[in-house]
Scaffold this motif. Structure first.
Motif, PDB file in Angstrom:
ATOM      1  N   VAL A 297       0.846  -1.195   0.000  1.00 63.53           N
ATOM      2  CA  VAL A 297       0.000   0.000   0.000  1.00 63.53           C
ATOM      3  C   VAL A 297       0.882   1.246   0.000  1.00 63.53           C
ATOM      4  O   VAL A 297       2.058   1.203   0.396  1.00 63.53           O
ATOM      5  CB  VAL A 297      -0.941   0.027   1.225  1.00 63.53           C
ATOM      6  N   THR A 303      -3.119   2.244   7.280  1.00 65.51           N
ATOM      7  CA  THR A 303      -3.441   0.819   7.430  1.00 65.51           C
ATOM      8  C   THR A 303      -3.228   0.369   8.876  1.00 65.51           C
ATOM      9  O   THR A 303      -4.096  -0.297   9.473  1.00 65.51           O
ATOM     10  CB  THR A 303      -2.559  -0.025   6.491  1.00 65.51           C
ATOM     11  N   SER A 333      -9.607   6.467   4.520  1.00 64.24           N
ATOM     12  CA  SER A 333      -9.629   5.955   3.145  1.00 64.24           C
ATOM     13  C   SER A 333      -9.673   7.107   2.146  1.00 64.24           C
ATOM     14  O   SER A 333      -9.039   7.043   1.084  1.00 64.24           O
ATOM     15  CB  SER A 333     -10.819   5.024   2.950  1.00 64.24           C
ATOM     16  N   GLN A 337      -6.643   7.724  -0.536  1.00 63.12           N
ATOM     17  CA  GLN A 337      -6.875   7.793  -1.971  1.00 63.12           C
ATOM     18  C   GLN A 337      -6.357   9.093  -2.559  1.00 63.12           C
ATOM     19  O   GLN A 337      -5.814   9.118  -3.676  1.00 63.12           O
ATOM     20  CB  GLN A 337      -8.369   7.638  -2.258  1.00 63.12           C
ATOM     21  N   HIS A 340      -2.640   8.737  -2.682  1.00 64.85           N
ATOM     22  CA  HIS A 340      -2.290   7.728  -3.676  1.00 64.85           C
ATOM     23  C   HIS A 340      -2.289   8.329  -5.083  1.00 64.85           C
ATOM     24  O   HIS A 340      -1.440   7.997  -5.915  1.00 64.85           O
ATOM     25  CB  HIS A 340      -3.279   6.569  -3.598  1.00 64.85           C
ATOM     26  N   LYS A 354       0.427  -1.015  -6.296  1.00 69.75           N
ATOM     27  CA  LYS A 354      -0.005  -0.824  -4.932  1.00 69.75           C
ATOM     28  C   LYS A 354      -1.466  -0.433  -4.844  1.00 69.75           C
ATOM     29  O   LYS A 354      -2.062   0.065  -5.801  1.00 69.75           O
ATOM     30  CB  LYS A 354       0.831   0.271  -4.261  1.00 69.75           C
ATOM     31  N   SER A 355      -2.020  -0.634  -3.643  1.00 68.82           N
ATOM     32  CA  SER A 355      -3.323  -0.093  -3.291  1.00 68.82           C
ATOM     33  C   SER A 355      -3.101   1.141  -2.433  1.00 68.82           C
ATOM     34  O   SER A 355      -1.978   1.454  -2.037  1.00 68.82           O
ATOM     35  CB  SER A 355      -4.146  -1.134  -2.536  1.00 68.82           C
ATOM     36  N   PRO A 359      -4.564  -3.607   1.315  1.00 65.37           N
ATOM     37  CA  PRO A 359      -3.918  -4.375   0.231  1.00 65.37           C
ATOM     38  C   PRO A 359      -4.941  -5.105  -0.638  1.00 65.37           C
ATOM     39  O   PRO A 359      -5.849  -5.772  -0.133  1.00 65.37           O
ATOM     40  CB  PRO A 359      -3.015  -5.356   0.985  1.00 65.37           C
ATOM     41  N   PHE A 360      -4.794  -4.897  -1.973  1.00 62.46           N
ATOM     42  CA  PHE A 360      -5.577  -5.579  -3.000  1.00 62.46           C
ATOM     43  C   PHE A 360      -7.077  -5.211  -2.980  1.00 62.46           C
ATOM     44  O   PHE A 360      -7.858  -5.753  -3.767  1.00 62.46           O
ATOM     45  CB  PHE A 360      -5.468  -7.110  -2.872  1.00 62.46           C
ATOM     46  N   ILE A 361      -7.485  -4.291  -2.119  1.00 64.71           N
ATOM     47  CA  ILE A 361      -8.897  -3.934  -2.030  1.00 64.71           C
ATOM     48  C   ILE A 361      -9.110  -2.441  -2.267  1.00 64.71           C
ATOM     49  O   ILE A 361      -9.866  -2.039  -3.166  1.00 64.71           O
ATOM     50  CB  ILE A 361      -9.480  -4.341  -0.654  1.00 64.71           C
ATOM     51  N   LEU A 362      -8.431  -1.617  -1.478  1.00 64.19           N
ATOM     52  CA  LEU A 362      -8.650  -0.154  -1.541  1.00 64.19           C
ATOM     53  C   LEU A 362      -7.314   0.572  -1.620  1.00 64.19           C
ATOM     54  O   LEU A 362      -6.467   0.388  -0.761  1.00 64.19           O
ATOM     55  CB  LEU A 362      -9.423   0.313  -0.290  1.00 64.19           C
TER      56      LEU A 362
END
Length: 362
Positions: A297, A303, A333, A337, A340, A354-355, A359-362
């Motif tokens: 991430v 996280t 979140s 974002q 990110h 990366k998220s 990880p792997f979701i958001l």
């Protein structure tokens, strides 16, 4: 006889004149060859340097009201290297009721506020600069905001933990024994906010800027209010322990401490970024296993933060903590974002794997 002498004399003059003309022609040819060699040896002709118009040594800054467009004052003798912050300082001397952190300056009405580090020379089109003033209202420093938001929950929780008489019934509090999870929850809650305070002083590079007072009030109302609600239920004499007993409490407490440690080490890395060249990726993990979350991430501090509150929710098994954790997850979140997207623009090829936060979701 006289004619012959005359003709001989005229011929003699012609010869002399022709010889003189030949000699002058030879001299001219020599002078021309010498001049041409001199010009060729000198190289191509250089163009005259263009006259540069020097910028004015001083500027005059005219400050107008952003709403009425009326002139408030003129700040004169502003140096080329002066910044917006310097202009605010001089504006404060002319109008003492508006201190620098409260002053917002714009190049045009409705435009973005100019940063304090911007120089006047970079925004000036002439020797007279027009700026629009907006009153930003009462301001407080970011350090004050963080200290107020983190100190309040720490003290408020301890007041409920001590079960002062004005909160709970004295007889009921003395008659009922506390479950061990109550003491453990107080310890974990204090650890969380003590870490926040220590990082504010020694780890984080807090911005020297200011924020409106209303943001401080909103933050304190949120953190202080939820802390009071959570602490009231957890420390209540009739508090019911978790359904799965000590196993649930111990596992969630260990996970809470792991997330707290991970959050701290991530903040240390973010406070001391490692740049190794143009292809460097920021942020990046190091030898510390807690920082390896960067491989998955882009915002691992969020996280770990959400992991801590989920663990605290499972450990205490109370509704107020669950609602607080849900709201914090939504807010973080959104922050993750946003960050990110910034990282994607700077390090596109690296960040695609990366998220943002989960990880792997958001």
């Amino acid at each position: 006889m006289f004619k012959r002498h005359k003709t001989h004399a005229s011929e003699r003059k012609r010869e002399l004149s022709s010889q003189g003309a030949r000699s002058t022609l030879k001299n001219d040819m020599r002078n021309f060859q010498f001049l041409s060699q001199l010009i060729l040896s000198a190289g191509p002709l250089k163009s005259l340097p263009a006259v540069k118009h020097s910028k004015p040594a001083h500027f005059e800054v005219e400050i107008l009201d952003a709403q009425t467009r009326k002139q408030i004052c003129i700040v004169d003798k502003v140096m080329q290297t002066s910044t917006i912050h310097d202009v605010k300082q001089k504006f404060h001397k002319a109008c003492p009721k508006w201190y620098p952190s409260r002053v917002g300056l714009q190049l045009e009405r409705g435009g973005p506020f100019l940063k304090d580090y911007i120089t006047i020379q970079s925004v000036a089109a002439s020797s007279i600069v027009t700026l629009y003033f907006t009153d930003l209202g009462q301001q407080v420093s970011w350090t004050t905001v963080f200290l107020a938001e983190y100190t309040g929950p720490l003290l408020i929780y301890l007041l409920f933990y001590l079960r002062i008489p004005y909160i709970y019934d004295v007889k009921e509090s003395s008659r009922r024994l506390r479950h061990p999870v109550v003491h453990l929850a107080c310890f974990c809650h204090c650890i969380h906010y003590i870490r926040y305070l220590l990082e504010t002083f020694f780890v984080h590079k807090v911005s020297a800027g200011h924020t409106p007072l209303k943001n401080l009030i909103k933050g304190c109302a949120f953190y202080w209010g939820f802390t009071s609600w959570m602490a009231y239920y957890i420390n209540h004499p009739r508090y019911t322990p978790p359904s799965f007993g000590n196993r649930q409490v111990i596992v969630s407490a260990i996970n809470f401490l792991i997330c707290e440690a991970g959050n701290h080490f991530i903040n240390v890395v973010l406070a001391h970024p490692n740049h190794t060249g143009n292809n460097a990726c920021f942020p990046s993990p190091n030898y510390n296993p807690f920082t390896w979350m960067f491989f998955l991430v882009s915002c691992p501090n969020y996280t770990y933060e959400i992991g801590s509150w989920i663990s605290f929710t499972v450990m205490t098994q109370t509704l107020p903590v669950g609602i607080f954790t849900l709201l914090m997850t939504i807010q973080m979140s959104l922050w993750a974002q946003k960050k990110h997207k910034v990282y994607l623009k700077k390090f596109n090829s690296y960040m695609r794997r990366k998220s943002a936060m989960i990880p792997f979701i958001l």
